[in-house]
Motif scaffolding. Structure first.
Motif, PDB file in Angstrom:
ATOM      1  N   GLU A  23       5.313  14.323   3.767  1.00  0.00           N
ATOM      2  CA  GLU A  23       5.964  13.106   4.243  1.00  0.00           C
ATOM      3  C   GLU A  23       4.923  12.053   4.631  1.00  0.00           C
ATOM      4  OE1 GLU A  23       8.501  14.326   7.428  1.00  0.00           O
ATOM      5  OE2 GLU A  23       9.953  15.289   6.080  1.00  0.00           O
ATOM      6  N   GLU A  24       3.847  12.486   5.296  1.00  0.00           N
ATOM      7  CA  GLU A  24       2.783  11.564   5.688  1.00  0.00           C
ATOM      8  C   GLU A  24       2.092  10.984   4.449  1.00  0.00           C
ATOM      9  OE1 GLU A  24       0.240  13.817   8.249  1.00  0.00           O
ATOM     10  OE2 GLU A  24       1.652  13.782   9.921  1.00  0.00           O
ATOM     11  N   THR A  25       1.846  11.833   3.482  1.00  0.00           N
ATOM     12  CA  THR A  25       1.200  11.390   2.253  1.00  0.00           C
ATOM     13  C   THR A  25       2.078  10.405   1.498  1.00  0.00           C
ATOM     14  OG1 THR A  25       0.003  13.490   2.089  1.00  0.00           O
ATOM     15  CG2 THR A  25       0.160  12.174   0.095  1.00  0.00           C
ATOM     16  N   VAL A  26       3.365  10.692   1.419  1.00  0.00           N
ATOM     17  CA  VAL A  26       4.303   9.789   0.747  1.00  0.00           C
ATOM     18  C   VAL A  26       4.357   8.450   1.481  1.00  0.00           C
ATOM     19  CG1 VAL A  26       6.755   9.418   0.226  1.00  0.00           C
ATOM     20  CG2 VAL A  26       5.675  11.610  -0.313  1.00  0.00           C
ATOM     21  N   SER A  27       4.363   8.497   2.794  1.00  0.00           N
ATOM     22  CA  SER A  27       4.384   7.276   3.597  1.00  0.00           C
ATOM     23  C   SER A  27       3.113   6.453   3.361  1.00  0.00           C
ATOM     24  CB  SER A  27       4.522   7.624   5.075  1.00  0.00           C
ATOM     25  OG  SER A  27       4.462   6.457   5.869  1.00  0.00           O
ATOM     26  N   GLN A  28       1.956   7.122   3.364  1.00  0.00           N
ATOM     27  CA  GLN A  28       0.698   6.422   3.112  1.00  0.00           C
ATOM     28  C   GLN A  28       0.681   5.811   1.712  1.00  0.00           C
ATOM     29  OE1 GLN A  28      -2.233   9.434   3.818  1.00  0.00           O
ATOM     30  NE2 GLN A  28      -2.364   9.034   6.016  1.00  0.00           N
ATOM     31  N   LEU A  29       1.165   6.558   0.745  1.00  0.00           N
ATOM     32  CA  LEU A  29       1.223   6.069  -0.626  1.00  0.00           C
ATOM     33  C   LEU A  29       2.102   4.826  -0.710  1.00  0.00           C
ATOM     34  CD1 LEU A  29       0.601   6.320  -3.639  1.00  0.00           C
ATOM     35  CD2 LEU A  29       2.548   7.884  -3.826  1.00  0.00           C
ATOM     36  N   SER A  30       3.225   4.864  -0.033  1.00  0.00           N
ATOM     37  CA  SER A  30       4.136   3.716  -0.032  1.00  0.00           C
ATOM     38  C   SER A  30       3.463   2.498   0.592  1.00  0.00           C
ATOM     39  CB  SER A  30       5.399   4.071   0.738  1.00  0.00           C
ATOM     40  OG  SER A  30       6.265   2.965   0.799  1.00  0.00           O
ATOM     41  N   GLU A  31       2.761   2.700   1.695  1.00  0.00           N
ATOM     42  CA  GLU A  31       2.059   1.600   2.351  1.00  0.00           C
ATOM     43  C   GLU A  31       0.975   1.032   1.435  1.00  0.00           C
ATOM     44  OE1 GLU A  31       0.579   3.045   6.087  1.00  0.00           O
ATOM     45  OE2 GLU A  31       2.583   3.448   6.870  1.00  0.00           O
ATOM     46  N   GLN A  84       0.903   1.159  -1.831  1.00  0.00           N
ATOM     47  CA  GLN A  84       1.545   0.462  -2.948  1.00  0.00           C
ATOM     48  C   GLN A  84       2.004  -0.930  -2.528  1.00  0.00           C
ATOM     49  OE1 GLN A  84       4.483   3.436  -4.030  1.00  0.00           O
ATOM     50  NE2 GLN A  84       3.294   4.052  -5.825  1.00  0.00           N
ATOM     51  N   GLU A  85       2.546  -1.047  -1.320  1.00  0.00           N
ATOM     52  CA  GLU A  85       2.976  -2.349  -0.814  1.00  0.00           C
ATOM     53  C   GLU A  85       1.783  -3.278  -0.640  1.00  0.00           C
ATOM     54  OE1 GLU A  85       5.202  -1.671   2.763  1.00  0.00           O
ATOM     55  OE2 GLU A  85       6.787  -0.576   1.716  1.00  0.00           O
ATOM     56  N   ALA A  86       0.691  -2.746  -0.094  1.00  0.00           N
ATOM     57  CA  ALA A  86      -0.523  -3.549   0.072  1.00  0.00           C
ATOM     58  C   ALA A  86      -1.053  -3.983  -1.296  1.00  0.00           C
ATOM     59  CB  ALA A  86      -1.581  -2.763   0.833  1.00  0.00           C
ATOM     60  N   ASN A  87      -0.999  -3.079  -2.255  1.00  0.00           N
ATOM     61  CA  ASN A  87      -1.457  -3.381  -3.604  1.00  0.00           C
ATOM     62  C   ASN A  87      -0.604  -4.483  -4.234  1.00  0.00           C
ATOM     63  OD1 ASN A  87      -3.079  -3.040  -5.877  1.00  0.00           O
ATOM     64  ND2 ASN A  87      -1.747  -1.466  -6.739  1.00  0.00           N
ATOM     65  N   GLU A  88       0.681  -4.432  -4.031  1.00  0.00           N
ATOM     66  CA  GLU A  88       1.587  -5.449  -4.564  1.00  0.00           C
ATOM     67  C   GLU A  88       1.311  -6.806  -3.928  1.00  0.00           C
ATOM     68  OE1 GLU A  88       5.627  -4.094  -4.190  1.00  0.00           O
ATOM     69  OE2 GLU A  88       5.235  -2.300  -5.396  1.00  0.00           O
TER      70      GLU A  88
END
Length: 82
Positions: A19-27, A29-33
């Motif tokens: 869950e932490e990894t998925v959350s970090q990945l989502s963050e 990806q948002e920063a990348n966008e």
């Protein structure tokens, strides 16, 4: 039974890590966008400025040509008056 309890605890830890990894990945990806959007804006601005620079360069070229032409006409007139 102890093995099942241990495996259950490990499973919970792994799920938490996931869950932490998925959350970090989502963050990330948002920063990348956001960064990509900023880069796209900068690219558009660069293209706009390139167009303006090309227009200015063409204007300078035309003014130089006009100056040379005017100087030539003036020299011709001056020589013609003599």
């Amino acid at each position: 039974l102890k093995l099942l309890v241990t495996q259950g605890k490990e499973n919970i830890q792994l799920e938490t890590q996931l869950e932490e990894t998925v959350s970090q990945l989502s963050e990330e990806q948002e920063a990348n966008e956001r960064l990509k959007a900023k880069l796209d804006e900068k690219d558009a601005l660069i293209e706009k400025l390139k167009g303006r620079l090309d227009q200015k360069d063409a204007r300078i070229k035309k003014l130089r040509e006009d100056m040379v032409s005017g100087a030539s006409r003036l020299a011709y007139r001056m020589l013609g008056d003599e």
